[in-house]
Scaffold this active site. Structure first.
Site, short mmCIF file in Angstrom:
data_model
loop_
_atom_site.label_atom_id
_atom_site.label_comp_id
_atom_site.label_asym_id
_atom_site.label_seq_id
_atom_site.Cartn_x
_atom_site.Cartn_y
_atom_site.Cartn_z
N ASP A 88 0.80 -1.24 0.00
CA ASP A 88 0.00 0.00 0.00
C ASP A 88 0.83 1.29 0.00
O ASP A 88 0.31 2.37 -0.26
CB ASP A 88 -1.00 0.00 1.19
CG ASP A 88 -0.32 -0.17 2.55
OD1 ASP A 88 -0.91 -0.81 3.44
OD2 ASP A 88 0.81 0.32 2.74
N HIS A 103 6.81 -7.95 -1.38
CA HIS A 103 5.73 -8.44 -2.25
C HIS A 103 5.37 -7.44 -3.33
O HIS A 103 4.29 -7.53 -3.91
CB HIS A 103 4.49 -8.80 -1.42
CG HIS A 103 4.68 -10.06 -0.63
ND1 HIS A 103 3.89 -10.40 0.43
CD2 HIS A 103 5.59 -11.06 -0.75
CE1 HIS A 103 4.29 -11.56 0.93
NE2 HIS A 103 5.32 -11.97 0.25
#
Ligand code: BV8
Ligand code: ZN
Length: 229
Positions: A88, A103
């Site tokens: 995010d 990731h």
């Protein structure tokens, strides 16, 4: 030197749903339906739309006291590496540097055919984006069944072997190889402190388990750590 390893839980108080808590991201969806190369092959627009929704959510929220505490530690302790499973970007928005996104990132895209990558912040999509080489562009995110960015992962393992203390915040420790990071620290004799409102598979093995939310625990955890470091 300390480092922090974070998962979806550190963004929960900002309003970003985690994966496995109720109301989580995967509720009503199976990860293998939206977060795998197969899903993208089957329906690339559907997968893009899943991530564009997450971009809209991430844009609409702010970093919370947990993210901010870690960013302040970096000022105080200089290089506190942040190893995050999150995509995010909230650590960076809180001012954190030295963030290892194992990731990938919601804010990057890459070509399926060549090594083109670029920042990307669009939240609407009519047709599938294409690379100059003609290849399909996809989110630059690690899906299930895909290997993690080698250098970043290697760097994460190197870091957690040589620090004094690793603080693990907001992860259920279910996803590999990310979940191997705190175990590697423990095996190297590093103090591992876990911060989570619920116990996880790491809790019994962590040096210290602190039950609580990131935003409540992290701001004064540094005071307690300062005495010991
Ligand atoms: C790999 C990006 C192989 C996408 C993610 C079958 C097929 C293929 C692979 C596998 C398979 N079976 C097993 C595997 C391996 C698989 C895996 O580990 N599966 C699990 C289910 C066992 N791993 C992989 O596929 C990895 N790749 O193995 O490739 C390979 C090997 C060699 C060569 C080639 C290939 C890739 C895994 C990465 C997948 N991508 N994210 C996206 O985000 O959409 S995973 C995604 O889920 C996240 O990134 C994160 O890692 C994970 C979510 O976990 P958490 O962050 O922990 O979140 P969760 O909701 O689970 O927990 C939240 C926690 O916060 C809770 O504990 C809660 O109590 C706490 N919390 C809540 N509120 C707060 C809080 N804490 C603090 N404060 C609060 N306020
Ligand atoms: Zn290309």
């Amino acid at each position: 030197m300390i480092a922090v390893a974070t998962g979806a839980g550190i963004s929960a108080e900002s309003g970003i749903p985690t994966f496995r808590d109720s109301g989580g991201l995967w509720e009503g969806r199976r990860p293998e339906d939206v977060a795998t190369p197969g899903a993208f092959l089957r329906d690339p627009l559907e997968v893009w739309r899943f991530y564009l929704e997450r971009r809209k959510t991430a844009i609409s929220v702010k970093p919370n006291k947990g993210h901010q505490a870690i960013a302040e530690w970096q000022n105080e302790f200089l290089d506190v590496p942040v190893i995050t499973q999150n995509i995010d970007g909230l650590h960076q928005r809180a001012g954190s540097k030295n963030v290892l996104e194992i990731h990938g990132s919601l804010w990057k895209k890459k070509c399926c055919e060549c090594d083109f990558t670029a920042d990307d912040t669009v939240t609407e999509m009519e047709e599938l984006p294409r690379c100059a080489c003609g290849g399909l562009l996809r989110p630059d995110i690690v899906w299930f069944g895909e290997s993690l960015p080698e250098l970043i992962l290697e760097n994460a393992f190197t870091i957690v072997r040589k620090i004094k203390c690793l603080i693990v915040v907001g992860t259920s420790n279910l996803i590999y190889p990310a979940a191997a990071i705190p175990m590697t620290a423990l095996a190297a004799g590093v103090t591992v402190i876990e911060v989570n409102p619920a116990r996880t598979t790491l809790s019994d093995r962590a040096t210290l388990f602190i039950e609580g939310r990131a935003g409540d625990v992290l701001p004064d955890l540094i005071e307690r750590l300062r005495m010991h470091l």
